[in-house]
Design a protein around this motif. Structure first.
Motif, mmCIF file in Angstrom:
data_model
loop_
_atom_site.group_PDB
_atom_site.id
_atom_site.type_symbol
_atom_site.label_atom_id
_atom_site.label_comp_id
_atom_site.label_asym_id
_atom_site.label_seq_id
_atom_site.Cartn_x
_atom_site.Cartn_y
_atom_site.Cartn_z
ATOM 1 N N VAL A 20 0.841 -1.195 0.000
ATOM 2 C CA VAL A 20 0.000 0.000 0.000
ATOM 3 C C VAL A 20 0.877 1.245 0.000
ATOM 4 O O VAL A 20 2.065 1.188 0.343
ATOM 5 C CB VAL A 20 -0.942 0.013 1.224
ATOM 6 C CG1 VAL A 20 -1.875 -1.170 1.187
ATOM 7 C CG2 VAL A 20 -0.140 0.036 2.523
ATOM 8 N N ALA A 21 0.290 2.377 -0.378
ATOM 9 C CA ALA A 21 1.033 3.634 -0.420
ATOM 10 C C ALA A 21 1.582 3.952 0.962
ATOM 11 O O ALA A 21 0.839 4.003 1.947
ATOM 12 C CB ALA A 21 0.129 4.767 -0.899
ATOM 13 N N GLN A 22 2.880 4.160 1.037
ATOM 14 C CA GLN A 22 3.539 4.420 2.308
ATOM 15 C C GLN A 22 4.946 4.930 2.053
ATOM 16 O O GLN A 22 5.505 4.730 0.975
ATOM 17 C CB GLN A 22 3.620 3.133 3.150
ATOM 18 C CG GLN A 22 4.395 2.009 2.470
ATOM 19 C CD GLN A 22 4.356 0.717 3.243
ATOM 20 O OE1 GLN A 22 4.961 0.608 4.293
ATOM 21 N NE2 GLN A 22 3.632 -0.278 2.697
ATOM 22 N N GLN A 23 5.512 5.597 3.049
ATOM 23 C CA GLN A 23 6.911 6.007 2.972
ATOM 24 C C GLN A 23 7.772 4.799 3.296
ATOM 25 O O GLN A 23 7.660 4.212 4.368
ATOM 26 C CB GLN A 23 7.195 7.129 3.978
ATOM 27 C CG GLN A 23 8.658 7.536 4.022
ATOM 28 C CD GLN A 23 8.978 8.450 5.187
ATOM 29 O OE1 GLN A 23 8.149 9.264 5.575
ATOM 30 N NE2 GLN A 23 10.164 8.303 5.745
ATOM 31 N N MET A 24 8.649 4.429 2.385
ATOM 32 C CA MET A 24 9.479 3.239 2.594
ATOM 33 C C MET A 24 10.895 3.564 3.055
ATOM 34 O O MET A 24 11.370 2.989 4.034
ATOM 35 C CB MET A 24 9.493 2.374 1.342
ATOM 36 C CG MET A 24 8.143 1.707 1.074
ATOM 37 S SD MET A 24 8.195 0.536 -0.289
ATOM 38 C CE MET A 24 6.565 -0.214 -0.128
ATOM 39 N N VAL A 103 9.388 -8.914 4.978
ATOM 40 C CA VAL A 103 10.647 -8.295 5.392
ATOM 41 C C VAL A 103 10.723 -6.866 4.867
ATOM 42 O O VAL A 103 11.102 -5.936 5.599
ATOM 43 C CB VAL A 103 11.850 -9.119 4.900
ATOM 44 C CG1 VAL A 103 13.151 -8.364 5.153
ATOM 45 C CG2 VAL A 103 11.890 -10.480 5.582
ATOM 46 N N LYS A 104 10.341 -6.659 3.627
ATOM 47 C CA LYS A 104 10.367 -5.318 3.037
ATOM 48 C C LYS A 104 9.457 -4.367 3.794
ATOM 49 O O LYS A 104 9.816 -3.212 4.068
ATOM 50 C CB LYS A 104 9.955 -5.384 1.565
ATOM 51 C CG LYS A 104 10.019 -4.054 0.837
ATOM 52 C CD LYS A 104 9.652 -4.224 -0.629
ATOM 53 C CE LYS A 104 9.713 -2.897 -1.376
ATOM 54 N NZ LYS A 104 9.339 -3.071 -2.812
ATOM 55 N N ALA A 105 8.274 -4.851 4.162
ATOM 56 C CA ALA A 105 7.334 -4.018 4.913
ATOM 57 C C ALA A 105 7.889 -3.673 6.292
ATOM 58 O O ALA A 105 7.713 -2.553 6.784
ATOM 59 C CB ALA A 105 5.987 -4.731 5.040
ATOM 60 N N MET A 106 8.565 -4.627 6.928
ATOM 61 C CA MET A 106 9.148 -4.377 8.250
ATOM 62 C C MET A 106 10.258 -3.341 8.170
ATOM 63 O O MET A 106 10.341 -2.432 9.000
ATOM 64 C CB MET A 106 9.692 -5.679 8.840
ATOM 65 C CG MET A 106 8.641 -6.600 9.376
ATOM 66 S SD MET A 106 9.377 -8.044 10.172
ATOM 67 C CE MET A 106 7.889 -8.938 10.645
ATOM 68 N N VAL A 107 11.137 -3.481 7.192
ATOM 69 C CA VAL A 107 12.240 -2.525 7.038
ATOM 70 C C VAL A 107 11.689 -1.120 6.805
ATOM 71 O O VAL A 107 12.217 -0.134 7.335
ATOM 72 C CB VAL A 107 13.168 -2.952 5.885
ATOM 73 C CG1 VAL A 107 14.183 -1.867 5.570
ATOM 74 C CG2 VAL A 107 13.886 -4.257 6.239
ATOM 75 N N SER A 108 10.621 -1.011 6.041
ATOM 76 C CA SER A 108 9.997 0.300 5.812
ATOM 77 C C SER A 108 9.506 0.897 7.124
ATOM 78 O O SER A 108 9.643 2.108 7.357
ATOM 79 C CB SER A 108 8.819 0.160 4.836
ATOM 80 O OG SER A 108 9.264 -0.281 3.567
ATOM 81 N N ALA A 109 8.936 0.056 7.991
ATOM 82 C CA ALA A 109 8.461 0.537 9.290
ATOM 83 C C ALA A 109 9.618 1.047 10.140
ATOM 84 O O ALA A 109 9.516 2.096 10.796
ATOM 85 C CB ALA A 109 7.728 -0.581 10.021
ATOM 86 N N PHE A 110 10.733 0.330 10.139
ATOM 87 C CA PHE A 110 11.904 0.768 10.894
ATOM 88 C C PHE A 110 12.461 2.080 10.329
ATOM 89 O O PHE A 110 12.901 2.955 11.077
ATOM 90 C CB PHE A 110 12.982 -0.314 10.880
ATOM 91 C CG PHE A 110 12.669 -1.494 11.755
ATOM 92 C CD1 PHE A 110 12.408 -1.328 13.104
ATOM 93 C CD2 PHE A 110 12.629 -2.783 11.230
ATOM 94 C CE1 PHE A 110 12.115 -2.414 13.923
ATOM 95 C CE2 PHE A 110 12.337 -3.866 12.035
ATOM 96 C CZ PHE A 110 12.080 -3.695 13.381
ATOM 97 N N ASN A 111 12.443 2.215 9.012
ATOM 98 C CA ASN A 111 12.934 3.455 8.402
ATOM 99 C C ASN A 111 12.088 4.648 8.814
ATOM 100 O O ASN A 111 12.603 5.734 9.097
ATOM 101 C CB ASN A 111 12.943 3.321 6.875
ATOM 102 C CG ASN A 111 14.057 2.431 6.367
ATOM 103 O OD1 ASN A 111 15.070 2.241 7.056
ATOM 104 N ND2 ASN A 111 13.891 1.880 5.184
ATOM 105 N N ARG A 112 10.775 4.459 8.867
ATOM 106 C CA ARG A 112 9.899 5.548 9.294
ATOM 107 C C ARG A 112 10.119 5.888 10.763
ATOM 108 O O ARG A 112 10.038 7.063 11.156
ATOM 109 C CB ARG A 112 8.428 5.178 9.047
ATOM 110 C CG ARG A 112 8.047 5.101 7.580
ATOM 111 C CD ARG A 112 6.540 4.978 7.396
ATOM 112 N NE ARG A 112 6.017 3.725 7.914
ATOM 113 C CZ ARG A 112 5.915 2.598 7.210
ATOM 114 N NH1 ARG A 112 6.333 2.561 5.958
ATOM 115 N NH2 ARG A 112 5.393 1.503 7.762
#
Length: 287
Positions: A20-24, A103-112
């Protein structure tokens, strides 16, 4: 396992997931000073105060001894984690292995979360030897009932110049902006055609790039209270992001859960404002 994964069960053949649309990526990590490899829960950041030379008035007088002023700030680390589980039978039903996308979704969460930590440090208290230090009113631009304007940008730039915290002293200046701030600037009647052409704002519809002495960074994560959005401008050395352990992820079989695949990620980070004169808060009207 994720209780919502059943929504992805196959209705027709598919071979991938769409995020979904999100800051990665992290937008702000590269815009601050990084202290990596921190061991323990905190690290001190030490700096020297400004010295003043004195005129020599006596021949053969005593050598002056002027105590050097020192300061210390502390960057405190906090642990972050995320995890999920994938049932192997679900992979069969979906005809696709979702592991890499998890994993990609988790890394995006950590980046945010890195951006959130940096923003909080810019506006919040900084822990010093003598206690917490707030961002003073002298480093804040009032909302004035308007959004981001050319006048506010000029005022912020002048504050960095007066503080000797700009490009004249080798500093790199940054300005974070939201979508509403972009609209405010593009509709500001005080802007000239030269202003627009400087970053081709009209052609691209973006402020991203360098303009009026700032590198412009888009983000929707700036703090908002009521109808006031708190914009930020800062010098790169004015905020420190401490990293004890950067983002790491693990994927493996969990014998306690039927040997299903467990996805896990963690990081240890913290941030601190190292100098108040290198951060400016810009309050903007935003519905």
């Amino acid at each position: 396992m994720s209780q919502q994964i059943t929504e992805a069960f196959v209705q027709q053949f598919a071979d991938n997931f769409r995020h979904v649309a999100q800051q990665m990526p992290s937008r702000l990590e590269s815009c601050v000073t990084i202290e990596s490899g921190i061991v323990g829960m905190s690290k001190s950041i030490n700096f020297l105060g400004q010295r003043t030379a004195q005129r020599r008035l006596v021949r053969h007088g005593d050598t002056p001894i002027n105590d050097q002023q020192h300061g210390t700030r502390f960057v405190d680390l906090y642990d972050w984690e995320d995890g999920d589980m994938i049932d192997d039978l679900d992979k069969v039903r979906m005809l696709v292995d979702p592991t890499s996308d998890y994993v990609k979704a988790m890394v995006s969460a950590f980046n945010r979360s890195k951006d959130d930590v940096i923003i909080a440090a810019a506006r919040g208290n900084s822990r010093a030897t003598a206690g917490n230090v707030i961002l003073p009113a002298s480093q804040k631009i009032a909302v004035g009932g308007v959004g981001l304007s050319k006048a506010k940008i000029i005022q912020a730039k002048g504050m960095f110049r007066r503080n000797e915290a700009d490009e004249e002293n080798g500093e790199e200046l940054y300005m974070a902006y939201t979508a509403q701030m972009l609209q405010d600037v593009l509709s500001d009647t005080t802007l000239t055609s030269a202003d627009f052409l400087a970053v081709q704002m009209l052609q691209n519809g973006s402020l991203k790039g360098k303009w009026m002495g700032f590198n412009w960074i888009p983000t929707e994560r700036l703090d908002k209270v009521g109808t006031t959005r708190f914009g930020l401008a800062w010098a790169k050395s004015g905020i420190t992001l401490g990293i004890g352990k950067d983002t790491t992820t693990e994927v493996g079989k969990d014998p306690g859960k039927g040997f299903n695949t467990r996805v896990y990620g963690k990081q240890a980070i913290g941030a601190v404002r190292s100098e108040e004169v290198k951060v400016v808060e810009i309050a903007c009207q935003e519905a």
